[in-house]
Design a protein around this motif. Structure first.
Motif, short mmCIF file in Angstrom:
data_model
loop_
_atom_site.label_atom_id
_atom_site.label_comp_id
_atom_site.label_asym_id
_atom_site.label_seq_id
_atom_site.Cartn_x
_atom_site.Cartn_y
_atom_site.Cartn_z
N LEU A 190 -19.04 83.49 17.70
CA LEU A 190 -19.26 82.51 18.76
C LEU A 190 -20.33 81.50 18.36
CD1 LEU A 190 -18.71 81.42 21.56
CD2 LEU A 190 -20.31 83.12 22.47
N ILE A 191 -21.47 81.99 17.84
CA ILE A 191 -22.55 81.08 17.44
C ILE A 191 -22.10 80.20 16.28
CG2 ILE A 191 -24.88 80.94 16.51
CD1 ILE A 191 -25.62 83.38 18.07
N TYR A 192 -21.42 80.79 15.29
CA TYR A 192 -20.91 79.99 14.18
C TYR A 192 -19.97 78.90 14.69
CZ TYR A 192 -22.62 82.71 10.17
OH TYR A 192 -23.40 83.28 9.22
N GLY A 193 -19.07 79.27 15.58
CA GLY A 193 -18.11 78.30 16.09
C GLY A 193 -18.77 77.18 16.86
N LEU A 194 -19.75 77.52 17.70
CA LEU A 194 -20.45 76.49 18.47
C LEU A 194 -21.26 75.58 17.56
CD1 LEU A 194 -21.66 78.59 21.54
CD2 LEU A 194 -20.05 76.68 21.59
N LEU A 195 -21.91 76.16 16.54
CA LEU A 195 -22.70 75.34 15.62
C LEU A 195 -21.79 74.37 14.85
CD1 LEU A 195 -25.43 74.69 14.45
CD2 LEU A 195 -25.16 76.59 12.83
N ILE A 196 -20.64 74.85 14.43
CA ILE A 196 -19.68 73.98 13.74
C ILE A 196 -19.22 72.87 14.69
CG2 ILE A 196 -17.34 73.88 12.78
CD1 ILE A 196 -17.86 76.74 11.70
N GLU A 197 -18.98 73.23 15.95
CA GLU A 197 -18.54 72.24 16.92
C GLU A 197 -19.61 71.18 17.14
OE1 GLU A 197 -17.07 72.00 21.60
OE2 GLU A 197 -17.28 73.95 20.60
N VAL A 198 -20.89 71.62 17.24
CA VAL A 198 -22.00 70.67 17.43
C VAL A 198 -22.09 69.73 16.24
CG1 VAL A 198 -24.52 70.48 17.54
CG2 VAL A 198 -23.32 72.14 18.98
N LEU A 199 -22.03 70.28 15.02
CA LEU A 199 -22.13 69.45 13.83
C LEU A 199 -20.94 68.50 13.69
CD1 LEU A 199 -23.43 72.20 11.38
CD2 LEU A 199 -24.72 70.19 12.13
#
Length: 608
Positions: free
Chosen positions: A506-515
């Motif tokens: 979840l954190i990886y996915g959100l961070l990718i989405e933010v970037l």
């Protein structure tokens, strides 16, 4: 007549008794031991004071020395002298006199009353040693056992007192109600509720009828153990046995019912107090009943109880008002909560910290920011005016304020509250506080505020930033951020300053989405690579964000590579309308590029 006076001296006239004894001796007569003891007894009476005690000790020494016409002292001579010395606080002299009594030949040992008085004045260790000595001389009675139990408990040794009780039962000395009362009161002091209930059960097996004090201790013990049904049964048993029920037993039962969420039983007990036992409920009973209204949110009944108190002229205290305020939590009764506070002030009742916290929670639920800030200011003013009382904001105060920030989406106030907490040495920013503050930033739609708060939290040495806080921060950025600078700051903070966070999918996915949303495609692809190396399977939405970001940046080859990676991982991206459209557009761009991509190799889907 002179001898009769010596035998029966009037209280406070010990000097005349001594005078008549001297006249007897001057006349060459030998007064009997009974007369000597009568004069010593007169000198040792409380009204004779220290001077009388000293004269009695002088007579005792005269008798011990075997003077002419003076009989040797007996037990009745020593006992009043020992009691008088104890009354004057001279324990050492009293014990010395008791030892001389024991050393006297052909003299019965001190009576148990004298032993009891000396033991009651001794430290626990000395009293136990004396008790062991007594048991070698004569069998102790229940009064002596009760005394040693009380002395040992006074020294804070509950286990030692229970050992004495077990010795008492082994010696076949039947305990009485005082024994159980003393032991159960000791259990109350040491919060040993299980032992207290066991002693109450043994009391019934021993055939000892409990009085209202023992019943009260047993009811209190069962309430502390959470067994409100047993407490209620005992309370009813008191009525069946004809034992008077009092304010304490009623209040304890009402409080137990309140803690168990049994509002109807609590109110029934309060009514029974007036109707059955003709007792006017005190402020503690009413306060317990008002507290029972909170779990059910019965603020109307709490209001009725306050009105009943006024009718009976029972003055509410700060605990009563605070309990009434707590019923407003969850019921949306901000208006009545403000009226309660006004009534408190008109009655001269000062708020405590819990009162303020209840008011702040009601304000938080109602979203009343101005009222809450006014209360906070009043709280700080009161803490300065009464520094001896704990009125400073605590963890619950800040929690209520942060809840208010969540309800009102007030990111600025949330950051201010967190700042106050970090400067307050008496509180610590915990996960619940950080989560509430970050949620306020997310709801406000201000990704910059969320980012600044996250930086503040990770920079604090005593704050452990949890995964939930990071997730909320990333969601705040992903929802309304297109600033690459904020995206890169989030990437830096999470990768460098949050080593304790377990990076899940979840954190990886959100961070990718933010970037990706911020246009930082290369950093997003780096995170994707890390995610895959850690064994996490990317979400389909993660791929969508990456492909979309590549399309916006004109990175068609990278876009098609990502789609191919999806295919290898088993995703059927053709079923996703957006991905399918992007794929077709990418292929079209590829074909139009012609020789520009002639040397590139790209694995496409079989039907491409």
């Amino acid at each position: 007549g002179k001898r009769r006076w010596a035998r029966h001296p009037a209280a406070g006239e010990w000097e005349r008794a001594v005078e008549y004894l001297n006249l007897e001796l001057d006349a060459g007569r030998t007064p009997p031991l009974y007369d000597w003891n009568g004069v010593v007894f007169a000198c040792c009476k409380e009204g004779a004071g220290r001077a009388g005690t000293e004269r009695a000790l002088g007579l005792l020494r005269y008798m011990q020395d075997g003077r002419e016409r003076a009989p040797p002292p007996d037990r009745s001579t020593y006992s009043p002298a020992v009691a008088a010395l104890l009354r004057h606080g001279d324990l050492e002299a009293a014990r010395g006199l008791l030892d001389r009594h024991l050393e006297a030949r052909d003299l019965p040992p001190p009576d148990l009353v004298t032993w009891t008085k000396v033991m009651a004045a001794c430290p626990p260790a000395d009293a136990l040693a004396m008790f062991r000595k007594i048991r070698t001389v004569e069998p102790p009675d229940v009064i002596l056992y009760n005394t040693i139990v009380k002395v040992v408990l006074a020294g804070g040794d509950l286990a030692g007192a229970l050992d004495v009780y077990r010795q008492m039962r082994a010696d076949a000395v039947p305990p009485d109600v005082v024994t159980f009362n003393t032991l159960m009161n000791g259990c109350k002091i040491h919060a040993d509720w299980a032992t207290s209930t066991r002693l109450f059960a043994e009391m019934g097996h021993a055939g000892v009828a409990p009085d209202q004090y023992v019943f009260g201790l047993a009811i209190g013990a069962f309430c502390e153990l959470g067994d409100w049904k047993a407490a209620l049964d005992l309370h009813c048993d008191m009525a069946r046995r004809g034992v008077p029920r009092n304010q304490f037993t009623y209040t304890t039962v009402i409080d137990a019912c309140a803690k168990a969420g049994e509002l109807e039983l609590a109110l029934a007990a309060l009514g029974e107090m007036e109707t059955e036992d003709k007792l006017t409920p005190g402020v503690r009973a009413f306060t317990a009943a008002v507290s029972a209204c909170r779990p059910a949110g019965e603020w109307q009944r709490a209001k009725g109880l306050l009105e009943r108190m006024k009718a009976l002229e029972v003055v509410p205290n700060v605990l009563t008002y605070t309990a009434a305020l707590s019923t407003c939590i969850g019921s949306g009764q901000l208006g009545w909560a403000i009226k309660i506070r006004a009534e408190m002030r008109s009655a001269g009742v000062k708020e405590n910290r819990h009162t303020y916290n209840c008011l702040l929670r009601v304000c938080a639920e109602a979203g009343a920011t101005d009222v809450a800030l006014g209360l906070l200011q009043d709280m700080r003013t009161a803490s300065l005016a009464r520094p001896e009382l704990p009125l400073q904001p605590d963890s619950y105060t800040y929690s209520a304020l942060l809840t208010l920030c969540q309800r009102t989406s007030n990111a600025e106030l949330a950051r201010t509250v967190v700042g106050h907490m970090q400067r307050d040495p008496s509180v610590q920013v915990r996960e619940v506080h950080a989560t509430a503050a970050m949620s306020a930033c997310r709801r406000s739609g201000d990704p910059a505020a969320a980012m600044e708060l996250l930086e503040t939290l990770v920079a604090a040495p005593d704050v452990v930033v949890s995964a939930s806080v990071v997730i909320i921060a990333l969601k705040a950025l992903a929802k309304s951020n297109s600033d690459p600078e904020l995206a890169l700051r989030a990437y830096t903070i999470i990768s460098q300053f949050c080593p304790n966070i377990r990076m899940g999918a979840l954190i990886y996915g959100l961070l990718i989405e933010v970037l990706a949303t911020g246009g930082c495609v290369e950093e997003a692809l780096t995170v994707l690579h890390e995610m895959e190396e850690e064994g996490h399977r990317p979400y389909e939405t993660t791929y969508v964000m990456l492909v979309t970001a590549c399309e916006r940046g004109g990175m068609w080859r990278r876009s098609l590579s990502i789609l191919e990676d999806m295919r290898r991982r088993g995703y059927v991206f053709y079923s996703n309308g957006l991905l399918d459209a992007l794929f077709k557009k990418g292929v079209a761009v590829w074909n139009s590029a012609g020789e520009a991509f002639a040397e590139e190799e790209l694995l496409l889907p079989p039907d491409g």
